[in-house]
Design an enzyme around this catalytic site. Structure first.
Site, PDB file in Angstrom:
ATOM      1  N   LEU A  68      23.893  -8.819  26.663  1.00  0.00           N
ATOM      2  CA  LEU A  68      23.736  -8.146  27.890  1.00  0.00           C
ATOM      3  C   LEU A  68      23.175  -9.373  28.836  1.00  0.00           C
ATOM      4  CD1 LEU A  68      22.616  -4.715  26.804  1.00  0.00           C
ATOM      5  CD2 LEU A  68      24.612  -5.131  28.229  1.00  0.00           C
ATOM      6  N   PRO A  69      23.229  -9.059  30.137  1.00  0.00           N
ATOM      7  CA  PRO A  69      22.709 -10.054  31.155  1.00  0.00           C
ATOM      8  C   PRO A  69      21.182 -10.467  31.202  1.00  0.00           C
ATOM      9  CG  PRO A  69      24.260  -8.647  32.278  1.00  0.00           C
ATOM     10  CD  PRO A  69      24.090  -8.134  30.819  1.00  0.00           C
ATOM     11  N   LYS A 173      14.934 -20.169  22.867  1.00  0.00           N
ATOM     12  CA  LYS A 173      16.227 -20.096  23.856  1.00  0.00           C
ATOM     13  C   LYS A 173      15.403 -20.369  25.432  1.00  0.00           C
ATOM     14  CE  LYS A 173      20.103 -19.372  25.966  1.00  0.00           C
ATOM     15  NZ  LYS A 173      21.260 -20.179  25.843  1.00  0.00           N
ATOM     16  N   LYS A 241      17.408 -16.608  35.958  1.00  0.00           N
ATOM     17  CA  LYS A 241      16.851 -15.865  35.059  1.00  0.00           C
ATOM     18  C   LYS A 241      15.888 -16.478  34.039  1.00  0.00           C
ATOM     19  CE  LYS A 241      19.215 -14.260  31.842  1.00  0.00           C
ATOM     20  NZ  LYS A 241      19.526 -14.567  30.691  1.00  0.00           N
TER      21      LYS A 241
END
Ligand code: NDP
Length: 286
Positions: A68-69, A173, A241
């Site tokens: 998901l985003p 990440k 983000k």
């Protein structure tokens, strides 16, 4: 016997090609449309099963895979009753969003309380890696859970690393993304300088490619920057983000370059959030 039934949530730039590879490798895919029906239509014609809701997807799968985003969608989708109350306690959640370590741990706690196993597994390699099945998976969690979903990961990726407990995948990440975001700014500045100095682009690529200034970003994004091609790819809003997660995690450190990069991404997002993150070069390149 290995898991065959996969519920796939998040059929975007990454999710759709990843899901296609799973269908190609013989997995039974269960999907539902969010806003855009196109990816569901494509997957249905490849053999996937469409359901009317995420609850129905959760009811029909052995592994629920989400990409998901952001944290926001991880929370609203994965911590919903539709998922938590429906998924079998024999199922596994394979969570591949580039979210924060804290949200990954929160999701894990909720699933653990239902005795559902979880693997944290964000990816790197971009949409091309997703299409070619050559992604790098940064897994966080228990070795035995990784082994149970390894055939699924093998169908989508080339490199699989177990980097630590739940949340460690999201953490590594974030480090990668902080570096990638800065490398993109550096590549844009290098492109601008080389253009001013009238250096041939192919010569630049060849010489820097075997010199100390090279980076993955330089080698892979020089052409599209030179062509002013900013079609996603990887949306700038998603890169913002990611850098935000990294800067928040390192709030007590001196991450001056990352903070400067975050400011630049935030400013550019006001106009170009839906373009590829290489659009950061638009104001640098004349
Ligand atoms: P996209 O915006 O292209 O896709 C997001 C997908 O999630 C869309 O299919 C969207 O559906 C769906 N979605 C959004 N909200 C919901 C919801 N509430 N319920 C169900 N589905 C929902 O993003 P990407 O695929 O590019 O990125 C996904 C994740 O992977 C991000 O965390 C990103 O940082 C990461 N990533 C991206 C890479 C890239 O190169 N693009 C590379 C590596 C990691 P709809 O369109 O119908 O709203």
């Amino acid at each position: 016997m290995g898991f065959k039934k996969i519920g796939f949530i998040g059929l975007g730039a990454m999710g759709l090609p990843m899901a296609k590879n799973l269908v190609k490798k013989g997995f039974e895919l269960h999907v539902t449309a969010h806003r855009n029906r196109q990816p569901v239509e494509e997957l249905k014609s490849a053999g996937a099963v469409e359901h009317s809701s995420i609850k129905e997807v959760a009811a029909h799968c052995e592994v629920l895979l989400s990409i998901l985003p952001t944290d926001k969608e991880m929370e609203s989708v994965l911590l919903s009753e539709d998922v938590l109350e429906t998924l079998s306690s024999d199922a596994i959640l394979l969570e591949m969003t580039s979210g924060s370590p804290a949200m990954m741990k929160k999701v894990n706690e909720a699933f653990q309380s239902k005795r559902i196993k979880v693997l944290d597994g964000p990816v790197s390699g971009g949409t091309i890696g997703a299409e070619q099945g050559t992604l790098t998976v940064m897994a966080g969690g228990e070795d035995n859970v990784l082994e149970q979903v390894r055939p699924i990961l093998d169908a989508m990726s080339k490199n699989i690393y177990l980097v630590g407990p739940i949340g460690a995948g999201k953490a590594i990440k974030a480090v990668n993304q902080m570096m990638a975001a800065m490398h993109m700014v550096v590549t844009a500045e290098a492109t601008a300088l080389a253009e001013k100095l009238e250096i041939d682009k192919d010569m630049l690529k060849q010489v820097i490619g075997s010199s100390s200034g090279a980076s993955w970003m330089f080698m892979n994004k020089l052409d599209s920057l030179s062509n002013r091609d900013f079609a996603p790819g990887f949306k700038l809003s998603l890169m913002r983000k990611d850098v935000e997660i990294a800067v928040a995690e390192g709030a007590d450190l001196q991450l001056a370059f990352a903070e400067a990069a975050l400011d630049l991404y935030k400013e550019t997002e006001k106009e170009y959030g839906e373009s590829d993150f290489s659009v950061i070069g638009k104001s640098i390149l004349s």
